[in-house]
Design an enzyme around this catalytic site. Structure first.
Site, PDB file in Angstrom:
ATOM      1  N   ALA A 113      82.770  22.592  12.213  1.00  0.00           N
ATOM      2  CA  ALA A 113      83.250  23.956  11.852  1.00  0.00           C
ATOM      3  C   ALA A 113      82.715  24.247  10.668  1.00  0.00           C
ATOM      4  O   ALA A 113      82.826  25.441  10.040  1.00  0.00           O
ATOM      5  CB  ALA A 113      84.404  23.995  12.314  1.00  0.00           C
ATOM      6  N   ASP A 114      82.256  23.682   9.793  1.00  0.00           N
ATOM      7  CA  ASP A 114      82.028  23.860   8.534  1.00  0.00           C
ATOM      8  C   ASP A 114      80.825  24.612   7.987  1.00  0.00           C
ATOM      9  O   ASP A 114      79.648  24.200   8.535  1.00  0.00           O
ATOM     10  CB  ASP A 114      81.795  22.423   7.480  1.00  0.00           C
ATOM     11  CG  ASP A 114      81.783  22.549   5.885  1.00  0.00           C
ATOM     12  OD1 ASP A 114      83.004  22.551   5.407  1.00  0.00           O
ATOM     13  OD2 ASP A 114      80.940  22.850   5.383  1.00  0.00           O
ATOM     14  N   ILE A 115      81.000  25.935   7.427  1.00  0.00           N
ATOM     15  CA  ILE A 115      79.934  26.754   7.471  1.00  0.00           C
ATOM     16  C   ILE A 115      78.633  26.415   6.473  1.00  0.00           C
ATOM     17  O   ILE A 115      77.826  26.414   6.697  1.00  0.00           O
ATOM     18  CB  ILE A 115      80.495  27.947   6.789  1.00  0.00           C
ATOM     19  CG1 ILE A 115      81.440  28.488   7.659  1.00  0.00           C
ATOM     20  CG2 ILE A 115      79.283  28.976   6.310  1.00  0.00           C
ATOM     21  CD1 ILE A 115      82.214  30.049   7.376  1.00  0.00           C
TER      22      ILE A 115
END
Length: 286
Positions: free
Chosen positions: A240-242
């Site tokens: 989920a890390d942009i």
């Protein structure tokens, strides 16, 4: 003054370059040094680590720890900077993958831990859903308002102090109400004995996840970042890390950010060093 020699490759200049991104870190790029705040047996200690070697032949001088807790402080420094873990095997592993170019470009970059697991968890909570620039600004306000400085290094507000701070006081720094409650909640959990960071070090990733996820404001992204930068676990890949999504988009020249399924497919050859893949992907866009 202590001198430590370790096995290369280990590029301390790239370590300092990344540490410099956080305004709370006391980094001297010209001197090739950083001041490291540590809590050893509840006593604040500041060590200065100075590189005196090269990437292939790393060596360091350690000053500021000439007291009764010297051995514990040295052990903690070795843990924080991963001086006990040779990087050549990890580098060779990724030479057989499609991240080969990144591991060549950032050759010798270790997975350096945040200087304290308690402050790491707090920082993860403060940084949630914020762009990196404002996240650093907010963390700096928080620490310089409620923490303390010693020998030029900043310490986060200790649990006994943070547990007594009111939500309104953090709101004045531009914390959201919920984020303020979450940060205070971490300190309260430490004070109540619900959260023991020394015990966490001996638990599995899954057990730590199950423990931390019960805290208000702690989700999977926070747990994964804590495992990686608070405890140095080697096989984390925050889908989920942009930043990782953007790095993959750039690396693979994609038109859009990859899906979780695509991200997992890219990573099939990166185990058991997903944390290093994540770190080098971040470095590629920082």
């Amino acid at each position: 003054m202590e001198t430590i020699n370790i096995q290369g490759p280990y590029n301390f200049d790239l370590v300092l370059d990344r540490l410099k991104m956080d305004p709370l870190h006391h980094v001297d790029l010209q001197k090739r040094a950083v001041k490291v705040p540590m809590m050893i047996k509840n006593e604040p200690i500041v060590a200065e680590v100075t590189a005196i070697g090269t990437t292939d032949h790393p060596a360091f001088e350690i000053s500021g720890i000439e007291h009764s807790l010297k051995e514990q402080a040295l052990d903690r420094l070795k843990e924080l900077f991963k001086w006990h873990l040779p990087l050549d095997g990890i580098y060779n592993h990724f030479q057989q993958t499609d991240l080969k170019e990144l591991f060549t470009a950032h050759y010798g970059t270790p997975l350096v831990l945040d200087f304290d697991p308690y402050s790491c968890l707090l920082k993860c909570i403060v940084h949630q859903q914020l762009n990196l620039k404002f996240a650093h600004t907010l963390t700096e306000r928080f620490v310089k308002t409620f923490g303390f400085q010693q020998d030029g290094a900043w310490f986060y507000p200790q649990p006994e102090k943070l547990a007594q701070i009111k939500v309104e006081e953090l709101r004045e720094l531009q914390f959201s109400g919920r984020k303020a409650e979450y940060a205070i909640g971490v300190a309260t959990a430490v004070m109540d004995g619900q959260l023991d960071f020394e015990k966490l070090k001996n638990m599995s990733d899954a057990d730590i996840h199950d423990k931390l996820i019960k805290l208000r404001g702690v989700g999977p992204w926070t747990v994964q970042n804590f495992l990686m930068f608070g405890l140095g676990r080697p096989n984390l890949y925050p889908l989920a890390d942009i930043g990782i999504q953007n790095a993959l988009k750039k690396h693979y020249q994609l038109e859009a950010k990859p899906t979780y399924a695509e991200m997992e497919d890219y990573a099939k050859d990166w185990h058991p060093y997903l944390s290093y893949a994540s770190l080098y992907l971040w470095r590629s866009i920082e």
